[in-house]
Motif scaffolding. Sequence first.
Motif, mmCIF file in Angstrom:
data_model
loop_
_atom_site.group_PDB
_atom_site.id
_atom_site.type_symbol
_atom_site.label_atom_id
_atom_site.label_comp_id
_atom_site.label_asym_id
_atom_site.label_seq_id
_atom_site.Cartn_x
_atom_site.Cartn_y
_atom_site.Cartn_z
ATOM 1 N N HIS A 274 0.876 -1.248 -0.031
ATOM 2 C CA HIS A 274 -0.399 -0.254 0.176
ATOM 3 C C HIS A 274 0.907 1.307 -0.309
ATOM 4 N N GLY A 275 -0.017 2.027 -0.313
ATOM 5 C CA GLY A 275 1.237 3.235 -0.624
ATOM 6 C C GLY A 275 1.065 3.598 -2.270
ATOM 7 N N TYR A 276 1.040 5.327 -2.349
ATOM 8 C CA TYR A 276 0.995 5.820 -3.847
ATOM 9 C C TYR A 276 2.348 4.809 -4.873
ATOM 10 N N GLN A 277 3.367 5.138 -4.713
ATOM 11 C CA GLN A 277 4.230 4.247 -5.396
ATOM 12 C C GLN A 277 4.484 3.277 -5.317
ATOM 13 N N SER A 278 4.171 2.791 -3.846
ATOM 14 C CA SER A 278 4.585 1.106 -3.888
ATOM 15 C C SER A 278 2.907 0.722 -4.528
ATOM 16 N N THR A 279 2.296 1.617 -4.870
ATOM 17 C CA THR A 279 1.169 0.760 -5.397
ATOM 18 C C THR A 279 1.294 0.984 -6.650
ATOM 19 N N PRO B 109 -8.015 -3.796 2.719
ATOM 20 C CA PRO B 109 -8.433 -1.934 3.681
ATOM 21 C C PRO B 109 -7.171 -2.108 4.292
ATOM 22 N N VAL B 110 -6.329 -1.818 4.043
ATOM 23 C CA VAL B 110 -5.135 -1.197 5.248
ATOM 24 C C VAL B 110 -5.348 0.240 5.606
ATOM 25 N N PRO B 111 -5.618 0.126 7.012
ATOM 26 C CA PRO B 111 -5.753 1.366 7.895
ATOM 27 C C PRO B 111 -4.145 2.137 7.640
ATOM 28 N N GLY B 112 -5.878 3.429 7.009
ATOM 29 C CA GLY B 112 -4.184 5.017 7.534
ATOM 30 C C GLY B 112 -3.541 5.347 6.368
ATOM 31 N N ILE B 113 -3.626 4.534 5.288
ATOM 32 C CA ILE B 113 -3.221 4.222 4.057
ATOM 33 C C ILE B 113 -3.501 4.478 3.033
ATOM 34 N N ARG B 114 -5.109 3.573 2.982
ATOM 35 C CA ARG B 114 -5.772 3.060 1.894
ATOM 36 C C ARG B 114 -6.725 3.965 0.841
ATOM 37 N N LEU B 115 -6.840 5.395 1.564
ATOM 38 C CA LEU B 115 -7.458 5.956 0.238
ATOM 39 C C LEU B 115 -6.244 6.946 -0.981
ATOM 40 N N GLU B 116 -4.619 6.890 0.518
ATOM 41 C CA GLU B 116 -3.579 7.600 -0.462
ATOM 42 C C GLU B 116 -3.188 6.230 -2.044
ATOM 43 N N THR B 117 -3.430 5.117 -1.895
ATOM 44 C CA THR B 117 -3.403 3.469 -2.324
ATOM 45 C C THR B 117 -3.773 3.563 -3.348
ATOM 46 N N TRP B 118 -5.562 4.032 -3.086
ATOM 47 C CA TRP B 118 -6.524 4.282 -3.860
ATOM 48 C C TRP B 118 -6.271 5.530 -5.049
ATOM 49 N N ARG B 119 -5.337 6.383 -4.514
ATOM 50 C CA ARG B 119 -5.610 7.558 -5.504
ATOM 51 C C ARG B 119 -4.552 6.834 -7.212
ATOM 52 N N ALA B 120 -3.420 6.263 -6.383
ATOM 53 C CA ALA B 120 -2.601 5.575 -7.248
ATOM 54 C C ALA B 120 -3.246 4.430 -8.063
ATOM 55 N N MET B 121 -4.251 3.796 -7.552
ATOM 56 C CA MET B 121 -5.502 2.686 -8.248
ATOM 57 C C MET B 121 -6.277 4.042 -9.384
ATOM 58 N N GLU B 122 -6.068 5.239 -8.800
ATOM 59 C CA GLU B 122 -6.993 6.002 -10.253
ATOM 60 C C GLU B 122 -6.167 6.088 -11.294
ATOM 61 N N ALA C 291 -19.167 -3.012 4.777
ATOM 62 C CA ALA C 291 -19.593 -1.360 4.453
ATOM 63 C C ALA C 291 -18.809 -0.515 4.683
ATOM 64 N N HIS C 292 -18.125 -0.307 5.630
ATOM 65 C CA HIS C 292 -17.487 1.014 6.336
ATOM 66 C C HIS C 292 -16.480 1.526 5.602
ATOM 67 N N HIS C 293 -16.024 0.360 5.042
ATOM 68 C CA HIS C 293 -14.405 0.562 4.019
ATOM 69 C C HIS C 293 -14.824 1.169 2.866
ATOM 70 N N LEU C 294 -16.121 0.387 2.354
ATOM 71 C CA LEU C 294 -17.121 1.506 1.438
ATOM 72 C C LEU C 294 -17.502 2.617 1.135
ATOM 73 N N GLU C 295 -17.714 2.741 2.268
ATOM 74 C CA GLU C 295 -18.641 4.545 2.728
ATOM 75 C C GLU C 295 -17.277 5.341 2.487
ATOM 76 N N GLU C 296 -16.305 5.055 3.361
ATOM 77 C CA GLU C 296 -15.121 6.016 3.514
ATOM 78 C C GLU C 296 -14.192 6.299 1.830
ATOM 79 N N LEU C 297 -14.339 4.914 1.691
ATOM 80 C CA LEU C 297 -14.051 5.680 0.369
ATOM 81 C C LEU C 297 -14.726 6.233 -0.868
ATOM 82 N N LEU C 298 -16.201 5.858 -0.685
ATOM 83 C CA LEU C 298 -16.780 7.074 -2.041
ATOM 84 C C LEU C 298 -17.013 7.909 -1.101
#
Length: 286
Positions: free
Chosen positions: A94-99, A123-136, A154-161
């Motif tokens: 996880h993480g932007y460049q690591s992804t 869904p690794v806490p604390g860093i998964r949103l940064e990871t999603w930016r790399a996925m995008e 559901a709670h992981h998805l709600e955060e991402l949404l």
Amino acid sequence: MSTSPEPHRAPTGPSDTLPLRNGMHIPVLGLGVFRSPAGRVTQQAVTAALDVGYRHIDTAAIYGNEADVGHGLRDSGLDRDQVFITTKLWKADHGYQSTLDAFERSRRQLSVDHIDLYLIHWPVPGIRLETWRAMEHLLDTGAARAIGVSNYMAHHLEELLDHARHLPSVNQIELSPYNYRSRADVIDLSRKNGILVEAYSPLTKGRKLDDPPLVRIAATHQRSTAQVLIRWALQHDLVVLAKSTHADRIADNADVFDFTLTDTEMETLDALDENLVTGWDPTTAP
């Protein structure tokens, strides 16, 4: 809360597809290679699946067999674009460049120029949103044709949404009649947002194949209990990932398109829910 959408056209074979949010289509039945050993065993499982009509292979970096999936694809003689390949980003990457780096390793292992579906495996806490930016970014560049998540509740998805620029195309979670109603919240949230749900471990890792209600339904149709479980998932509009390394079982798992479970049988199967988890349990992950 309902977990049964209006069905799409009933699939007639393993290469039939369901639509993803970005206009792509994903075959309804995939071969999973979790715990398939590296080397010839996985290579032969992939070619056996492709020989009997599968057009969807699901692997992951942590499985250690991406290279063998690529080898099996080449051995099949099929063109790259005839086979839908999914792989996944492991927790440690996880993480932007690591992804981005992990994606390139997977792409090289598979020996493909693009990956059809790339998933966050956990869904690794604390860093998964940064990871999603790399996925995008991978989606924007076309390196990944579609992106999604796995083991997101559901709670992981709600955060991402709340933060995503591109929503996931897929949420891959453990699903069978033995936990379907327990996971109604995440299934419904996914569907409400146009996220296709994939079922892994639909055969309960063999734990429930001798369950009497399941056995009775299978006997009615003169089918195996494994075939009934796969058919159940298809009739719930799930993409199904069935794992085997045996050519005969791989073929049997695809022989599910010429019978239909009745509404009463589907309700009986749904009622078997006991919140069964046979592998990782993401419900408690923060």
